[in-house]
Design a protein around this motif. Structure first.
Motif, short mmCIF file in Angstrom:
data_model
loop_
_atom_site.label_atom_id
_atom_site.label_comp_id
_atom_site.label_asym_id
_atom_site.label_seq_id
_atom_site.Cartn_x
_atom_site.Cartn_y
_atom_site.Cartn_z
N GLY A 58 0.89 -0.82 -0.18
CA GLY A 58 0.72 0.03 -0.35
C GLY A 58 0.92 1.52 -0.24
N SER A 59 1.95 0.95 0.09
CA SER A 59 2.98 2.48 1.02
C SER A 59 3.47 2.17 -0.46
N ALA A 60 3.53 1.77 -2.08
CA ALA A 60 4.46 1.52 -2.50
C ALA A 60 3.92 2.86 -3.77
N PRO A 61 5.49 3.77 -3.77
CA PRO A 61 4.74 4.40 -4.93
C PRO A 61 4.21 4.12 -6.73
N ALA A 62 3.18 4.46 -7.09
CA ALA A 62 2.67 4.72 -8.97
C ALA A 62 3.53 5.15 -9.65
N ALA A 63 3.87 4.34 -10.21
CA ALA A 63 4.29 4.49 -12.07
C ALA A 63 3.58 6.30 -12.15
N PRO A 64 4.36 7.31 -13.14
CA PRO A 64 3.09 8.59 -13.52
C PRO A 64 3.44 7.42 -14.72
N GLY A 65 2.02 8.06 -15.94
CA GLY A 65 2.47 7.95 -17.20
C GLY A 65 1.06 6.97 -17.67
N ALA A 66 0.00 6.33 -16.61
CA ALA A 66 -1.15 5.36 -16.40
C ALA A 66 -2.10 6.27 -17.55
N LEU A 67 -2.44 5.65 -18.79
CA LEU A 67 -3.57 5.90 -19.40
C LEU A 67 -5.09 5.05 -19.18
N ALA B 140 0.33 -0.36 -19.91
CA ALA B 140 0.12 -1.83 -20.48
C ALA B 140 1.02 -0.76 -22.20
N GLY B 141 0.82 -0.13 -22.86
CA GLY B 141 0.84 0.70 -23.95
C GLY B 141 3.01 0.52 -23.47
N ARG B 142 2.81 1.51 -22.51
CA ARG B 142 4.53 2.17 -22.05
C ARG B 142 5.02 0.24 -22.26
N LEU B 143 4.49 -0.35 -21.93
CA LEU B 143 5.29 -1.73 -21.78
C LEU B 143 5.62 -2.48 -22.81
N ALA B 144 4.46 -2.67 -23.50
CA ALA B 144 4.34 -3.25 -24.95
C ALA B 144 5.55 -2.64 -25.90
N ARG B 145 5.81 -0.70 -25.60
CA ARG B 145 6.46 -0.33 -26.86
C ARG B 145 7.92 -0.83 -26.63
N ASP B 146 8.39 -0.18 -24.98
CA ASP B 146 9.45 -0.16 -24.42
C ASP B 146 9.67 -0.65 -23.37
N ARG B 147 9.73 -2.18 -23.51
CA ARG B 147 9.70 -3.05 -22.39
C ARG B 147 11.19 -2.69 -21.44
#
Length: 202
Positions: A4-13, A19-26
């Protein structure tokens, strides 16, 4: 550390999350997550996923936790179990231990030279079908090699040979598409469709 204290990665659509960023540049995406902390929360669709960046935490999850503190489970493993069965790679800690004990003799040190011979034989069989100048699908060929090696290492009885060859044939026929191939194939399909429509209009 609690998730619950883990930071959230920015850029979620919306809808697809990261998923898009992960597919483009894993690789680049995962490398960027390392700077955010030992555990980072991303989102794949609507599903939260926790990425562990700390080597100590990874060791604790995979080894020191011993299936008590951490264990396999969740939607991914549920679907994988339906696809490939409750095997060594998908089983949780409880059934995993007796499975591992059954397979341990196959990986004993004195077995390694014989395995090496089988690896060589499989590589020669796969590569012998190639001819100079031929363009091959590396993904399919390496999958064929991997399945052949696995099957002939673990299934050694002569009566299993037909089953082994069947597994190899199925794996070779189920060609996988890597994410970076998809746009090119889509463009090729669109081009072919446009050409066929142009020919039809003439």
């Amino acid at each position: 550390m609690k998730t619950g204290s883990a930071p959230a990665a920015p850029g979620a659509l919306p809808l697809i999350g990261h998923a898009g960023r992960l597919a483009r540049d894993r690789l680049g995406f995962l490398e960027d997550l390392r700077a955010l902390g030992p555990v980072v929360r991303i989102r794949l669709g609507r599903t939260p996923v926790y990425v562990v960046n700390s080597p100590d935490l990874v060791q604790r999850m995979l080894v020191a936790g011993n299936g008590v503190e951490f264990d396999k489970g969740g939607p991914f493993f549920d679907q994988a179990t339906q696809l490939v069965g409750n095997g060594l790679s998908t089983a949780p800690a409880g059934p995993h231990r007796p499975m591992r004990a059954l397979l341990r003799p196959v990986f004993a040190r004195h077995q390694l030279p014989r395995h090496t011979e089988r690896f060589r034989d499989c590589a020669l069989e796969v590569s012998s079908a190639w001819v100079p100048g031929q363009v091959i699908d590396a993904y399919t060929e390496m999958k064929r090699l991997a399945v052949a090696v696995l099957a002939r290492t673990l299934f050694l009885a002569p009566e299993d040979r037909q089953a082994v060859e069947g597994v190899v044939g199925i794996a070779a026929g189920c060609g996988g598409v890597q994410p970076w191939h998809v746009p090119a194939r889509r463009r090729a399909r669109r081009t072919a469709l446009c050409e066929s429509r142009s020919s039809a209009s003439r």
